[in-house]
Design a protein around this motif. Sequence first.
Motif, PDB file in Angstrom:
ATOM      1  N   TYR A   2     -30.251  22.248   1.211  1.00  0.00           N
ATOM      2  CA  TYR A   2     -30.901  23.350   0.434  1.00  0.00           C
ATOM      3  C   TYR A   2     -32.114  23.647   1.770  1.00  0.00           C
ATOM      4  O   TYR A   2     -32.753  22.615   2.352  1.00  0.00           O
ATOM      5  CB  TYR A   2     -31.816  22.877  -0.681  1.00  0.00           C
ATOM      6  CG  TYR A   2     -32.490  24.089  -1.193  1.00  0.00           C
ATOM      7  CD1 TYR A   2     -31.989  24.901  -1.867  1.00  0.00           C
ATOM      8  CD2 TYR A   2     -33.765  24.255  -0.895  1.00  0.00           C
ATOM      9  CE1 TYR A   2     -32.706  25.941  -2.575  1.00  0.00           C
ATOM     10  CE2 TYR A   2     -34.600  24.996  -1.526  1.00  0.00           C
ATOM     11  CZ  TYR A   2     -34.000  26.197  -2.306  1.00  0.00           C
ATOM     12  OH  TYR A   2     -34.605  27.166  -2.861  1.00  0.00           O
ATOM     13  N   CYS A   3     -32.418  24.767   2.098  1.00  0.00           N
ATOM     14  CA  CYS A   3     -32.986  25.282   3.173  1.00  0.00           C
ATOM     15  C   CYS A   3     -34.599  24.746   3.116  1.00  0.00           C
ATOM     16  O   CYS A   3     -35.328  25.110   2.435  1.00  0.00           O
ATOM     17  CB  CYS A   3     -32.953  26.837   3.170  1.00  0.00           C
ATOM     18  SG  CYS A   3     -34.047  27.627   4.478  1.00  0.00           S
ATOM     19  N   LEU A   4     -34.929  23.922   4.354  1.00  0.00           N
ATOM     20  CA  LEU A   4     -36.301  23.605   4.478  1.00  0.00           C
ATOM     21  C   LEU A   4     -37.300  24.635   4.221  1.00  0.00           C
ATOM     22  O   LEU A   4     -38.482  24.641   3.924  1.00  0.00           O
ATOM     23  CB  LEU A   4     -36.495  22.795   5.668  1.00  0.00           C
ATOM     24  CG  LEU A   4     -35.762  21.391   5.572  1.00  0.00           C
ATOM     25  CD1 LEU A   4     -35.712  20.790   7.232  1.00  0.00           C
ATOM     26  CD2 LEU A   4     -36.672  20.510   4.991  1.00  0.00           C
ATOM     27  N   GLY A   5     -36.861  25.969   4.922  1.00  0.00           N
ATOM     28  CA  GLY A   5     -38.044  26.760   5.059  1.00  0.00           C
ATOM     29  C   GLY A   5     -37.746  27.880   3.864  1.00  0.00           C
ATOM     30  O   GLY A   5     -38.840  28.869   3.863  1.00  0.00           O
ATOM     31  N   ALA A   6     -37.269  27.432   2.800  1.00  0.00           N
ATOM     32  CA  ALA A   6     -37.218  28.493   1.472  1.00  0.00           C
ATOM     33  C   ALA A   6     -38.599  28.676   0.913  1.00  0.00           C
ATOM     34  O   ALA A   6     -39.012  29.982   0.695  1.00  0.00           O
ATOM     35  CB  ALA A   6     -36.525  27.779   0.332  1.00  0.00           C
ATOM     36  N   PRO A   7     -39.765  27.626   0.810  1.00  0.00           N
ATOM     37  CA  PRO A   7     -40.944  27.980   0.391  1.00  0.00           C
ATOM     38  C   PRO A   7     -41.622  28.911   1.392  1.00  0.00           C
ATOM     39  O   PRO A   7     -42.731  29.796   0.877  1.00  0.00           O
ATOM     40  CB  PRO A   7     -41.686  26.429   0.369  1.00  0.00           C
ATOM     41  CG  PRO A   7     -40.699  25.454   0.161  1.00  0.00           C
ATOM     42  CD  PRO A   7     -39.248  26.165   1.003  1.00  0.00           C
ATOM     43  N   LEU A   8     -41.743  28.828   2.620  1.00  0.00           N
ATOM     44  CA  LEU A   8     -42.140  29.606   3.480  1.00  0.00           C
ATOM     45  C   LEU A   8     -41.864  30.980   3.438  1.00  0.00           C
ATOM     46  O   LEU A   8     -42.400  31.946   3.352  1.00  0.00           O
ATOM     47  CB  LEU A   8     -42.204  29.002   5.038  1.00  0.00           C
ATOM     48  CG  LEU A   8     -43.020  29.930   5.960  1.00  0.00           C
ATOM     49  CD1 LEU A   8     -44.396  29.906   5.819  1.00  0.00           C
ATOM     50  CD2 LEU A   8     -42.706  29.275   7.343  1.00  0.00           C
ATOM     51  N   ALA A   9     -40.416  31.055   3.434  1.00  0.00           N
ATOM     52  CA  ALA A   9     -40.013  32.523   3.258  1.00  0.00           C
ATOM     53  C   ALA A   9     -40.400  33.306   1.895  1.00  0.00           C
ATOM     54  O   ALA A   9     -40.815  34.247   1.787  1.00  0.00           O
ATOM     55  CB  ALA A   9     -38.335  32.393   3.130  1.00  0.00           C
ATOM     56  N   ARG A  10     -40.414  32.384   0.926  1.00  0.00           N
ATOM     57  CA  ARG A  10     -40.786  32.977  -0.355  1.00  0.00           C
ATOM     58  C   ARG A  10     -42.329  33.542  -0.101  1.00  0.00           C
ATOM     59  O   ARG A  10     -42.836  34.529  -0.766  1.00  0.00           O
ATOM     60  CB  ARG A  10     -40.772  31.938  -1.454  1.00  0.00           C
ATOM     61  CG  ARG A  10     -39.201  31.970  -2.069  1.00  0.00           C
ATOM     62  CD  ARG A  10     -39.384  31.136  -3.155  1.00  0.00           C
ATOM     63  NE  ARG A  10     -37.864  31.230  -4.015  1.00  0.00           N
ATOM     64  CZ  ARG A  10     -36.973  30.286  -3.941  1.00  0.00           C
ATOM     65  NH1 ARG A  10     -36.916  29.480  -3.167  1.00  0.00           N
ATOM     66  NH2 ARG A  10     -35.592  30.712  -4.416  1.00  0.00           N
TER      67      ARG A  10
END
Length: 405
Positions: A355-363
């Motif tokens: 699962y993408c590590l950067g998902a929270p930052l992208a959101r």
Amino acid sequence: MSTELEAAEVSQEVPFLDVLDPAFRFDTPEVRRAQAEHWYARTPIGLVVLRYAEAQELVRDARLKHDGHGFMEQNGILDGPVYDWFVPGLVNRDGSDHRRMRGLVNKAFTPRMVEGLRPLIRETSERLAGRLADGGECDFFEEFADALPLVVMTELLGVPAEDFPVFRTWSSDIGLVFSLALGGDIPARVEAAVSGLYEYVDRLMAEKAAHPGDDLISALVAVQRAEGTVTRDELQNLVVTMVFAAHDTTRLQLANAMVTFSQHPDQWSLLGGDPGLAPQAVEEIMRWNPSSNAVYRYAAEDIEFRGERFARGTMFMVGVQAAHRDERAFPGGESFDITVARKSPVLQFGGGPHYCLGAPLARMELGEALPALAKRLGPPSVVGPVTWRPAIGITGPNELSLRFG
């Protein structure tokens, strides 16, 4: 490698989609018909998964692997800069090797660090939106979609803002690696991007080692030098991927959002009147028009799934946008509606250990950017023609001129 032609046990009655046609898109009646007939379709390069439930299972299935070597081989690349970057990359590692590499990033890229960026992202979004409020036609990439990720990269990664003109084309073109099968100038652009970014990151890491700062790359360099759990080459590979991911997927998702809202101005007005809708708007934008539009897996062994047998090496490409329109998982999914709280999570960040590590930052970036724009500006209108990157990969407009109402 097994393609759809070699996987003999795949029924020929399954629909066929030519995903290599430059005009192919996942939001077409042809794809909807194929989805209604079967959970997957045959393509010139493998199988494309069209329904959500099957896609959700397959991205978590331990019998499937990423197989960077297989992906490169399938695209006729057996060595060289692109092969040397892609095959050993974090996204293509599995098991303990993946946990070792991911663990390095987890030590530095913490939820607290990400949340600490929110004030900067909010202030930058509001400042950039304020400039657009002056009116007239704008190049959305130049004035917002590129500018916001750049500020975040400067703060988070320690990438100097003055270097942006140096790597902006590379960090965009490298994402075309997932569209290599379309040929044309794509392989040459990807190779130039990889070579350029490797040289740039090599200098950047040397600078961080000599003069560390309060940023993620400095922290990663320090951990690598102190603990030696990863090699310098592995870290360089990882930083190249981070520079690309922090820029390209975000800029394209912002652009996709503007195109979508230009087609649904009533939804833009709803968001402008109620910024509290921002979290749902972010999820709906990523569902309706995702920038990461293909998730790849390969069968590591002969497998049985949904009553069918698939040969070892069979490629499963999740058609993310098609799966996101599957009304079995998203009732009313053929409509774009930011007021609906969808129960199924989006697929573009992958699943399971990858699962993408950067998902929270992208959101977070989308969640601050969209209401900042909508509360200051009328609905966007696209000015002039728009051409699109290939659908099977990191996708979005190549150019985007807008006028806000």
